[in-house]
Design an enzyme around this catalytic site. Structure first.
Site, short mmCIF file in Angstrom:
data_model
loop_
_atom_site.label_atom_id
_atom_site.label_comp_id
_atom_site.label_asym_id
_atom_site.label_seq_id
_atom_site.Cartn_x
_atom_site.Cartn_y
_atom_site.Cartn_z
N ARG A 88 -10.21 9.56 -12.80
CA ARG A 88 -9.79 9.66 -11.46
C ARG A 88 -9.31 8.60 -10.92
NH1 ARG A 88 -14.21 9.84 -8.15
NH2 ARG A 88 -12.94 10.60 -6.31
N ASP B 297 1.00 -1.19 -0.08
CA ASP B 297 -0.14 0.02 0.05
C ASP B 297 0.69 1.15 -0.04
OD1 ASP B 297 -2.27 1.59 0.08
OD2 ASP B 297 -2.60 1.37 2.41
#
Lengths: 263, 263
Positions: free
Chosen positions: A226, A181
């Site tokens: 996006r 992450d």
């Protein structure tokens, strides 16, 4: 009200991510849940004017610099990528060497922000970035991220400490997910600006022994409006062994998103 | 050689997971990367004979019992599920109350294993379970897992501490992934025996503020030969807000898998 507040917060948050990105506008600033890197170092460049509002004289610690807990394998991998970095500023001069940039890494936001009193109302004062929250060097996450903007990729050198155990003698799957992450988010933030993690899909191929030094390779897959899609694989430093593969999706967010001021 | 060594290691590892599961054989023992729970508590049941080989007199700490860092919301959720647990042993008597079992949770393996000298050659002596490695109560992961074997489900009450920060004021995506791996792995281990995480697929639906108390609900999807599929969702304690959804895949492993003795 949104505009005034958002601009002020935007100023604070931009500052978290370094002066170079402030001069570039939003591009390259990440609000990703996972990292607090900047694209330039406080130690090697002159601070912008808002820096003078910071009341303390010490410089924030860059946690991604070598320390005594780093193994020879970790140091070797660091030296390899550091030698490919874009500029050499050790003697006060900047010389082009390669396409890579080392990202500094801090353990909290508020130290580096102007308007700390305001920010402390929003953030718990004792909060620390998850990956940098344990003080003991080498005990948890030792890592450094290098970004190659030309190739839209990055690599992280990661040494897994003794407090990251899952199965006996091996690194916890959650600790590996945390690094994935963090590193995919670093790249996505550099490429797409303010983002947050929307999806992580992680395949664990082989258990990773505690104390391992590994490379976390990330590359841009594609950007669709996006959405920024990143691919990732975790290998041994000689890249002969594959530990983990992953894809990550990040969504660009508005500045007020985290503070509940978005529409 | 494999047989002799594997049986010895099997004995050690079985012991890690509590006396009840030893009497039941492999069923219910997990070597999952993520958890070190047992299905019964050292504090409430008489230890098996090998316990006498453990040279120290103190009992291992169960990290999943309430402490002063737990918020009223955390305590309330704990009390709710604890009241549904299968037996009440507070007065030395066991009375059936409901289908749930609370899993105790320890921070290392070696303390609870016989043959510690042998095991210490395999595991770094100072290693600690990732989710229980920070001593300060309330600073990182405060959680307790309850399993419902009848329904093949479990629920975890989780309070996110100040050292788990990702985006300012919010929980790191990696910390959420760590808890999802831990809780889905607890359920998979109970249902399928020794397992390791093979895949985590996590959708982050809404940012989780630092200090939040949430419920992590897991349920068995299906078991296909060596594969155990678990579904997971993370919600507010009143279940009105969805923070995260995930699926997890665990693969059953042989005892020697982690120690390189598998064929």
């Amino acid at each position: 009200m949104l505009g005034q507040l958002a601009r002020r917060r935007l100023g604070l948050l931009l500052f978290l991510h370094g002066e170079q990105r402030i001069s570039n506008g939003l591009n390259g600033v990440s609000f990703n849940q996972t990292h607090r890197h900047t694209q330039s170092s406080f130690n090697t460049r002159s601070p912008i004017s808002t820096m003078s509002l910071w009341p303390f004289s010490f410089q924030p610690r860059d946690f991604s610099l070598p320390n005594s807990s780093w193994s020879p394998e970790m140091c070797k991998a660091y030296d390899h990528y550091n030698a490919l970095c874009d500029t050499d500023t050790e003697n006060g001069e900047e010389k082009k060497r390669g396409p890579w940039k080392k990202l500094p890494s801090y353990n909290r936001s508020i130290k580096y922000a102007t308007g700390g009193i305001h920010l402390s109302k929003l953030i718990q004062a004792k909060a620390r970035l998850f990956t940098r929250s344990v003080k003991e060097q080498g005990a948890t996450f030792e890592y450094v991220v290098f970004v190659n903007e030309e190739e839209k990729s990055c690599v992280c050198v990661f040494q897994a400490g003794r407090l990251l155990e899952g199965a006996p003698g091996h690194v916890h799957g959650g600790a590996i997910a945390t690094m994935i992450d963090t590193v995919t988010g670093s790249l996505a933030g550099c490429l797409s600006g303010p983002i947050m993690t929307a999806n992580l899909n992680i395949d664990y191929r082989s258990p990773m022994p505690l104390g391992s030094v590994v490379l976390i390779h990330c590359a841009l897959d594609r950007i669709e409006r996006r959405k920024t899609f990143i691919t990732c694989k975790v290998t041994s430093t000689d890249e002969s062994k594959l530990y983990t593969e992953a894809t990550a999706l990040f969504v660009s967010i508005s500045v007020g998103h985290l503070f509940g001021t978005r529409n």
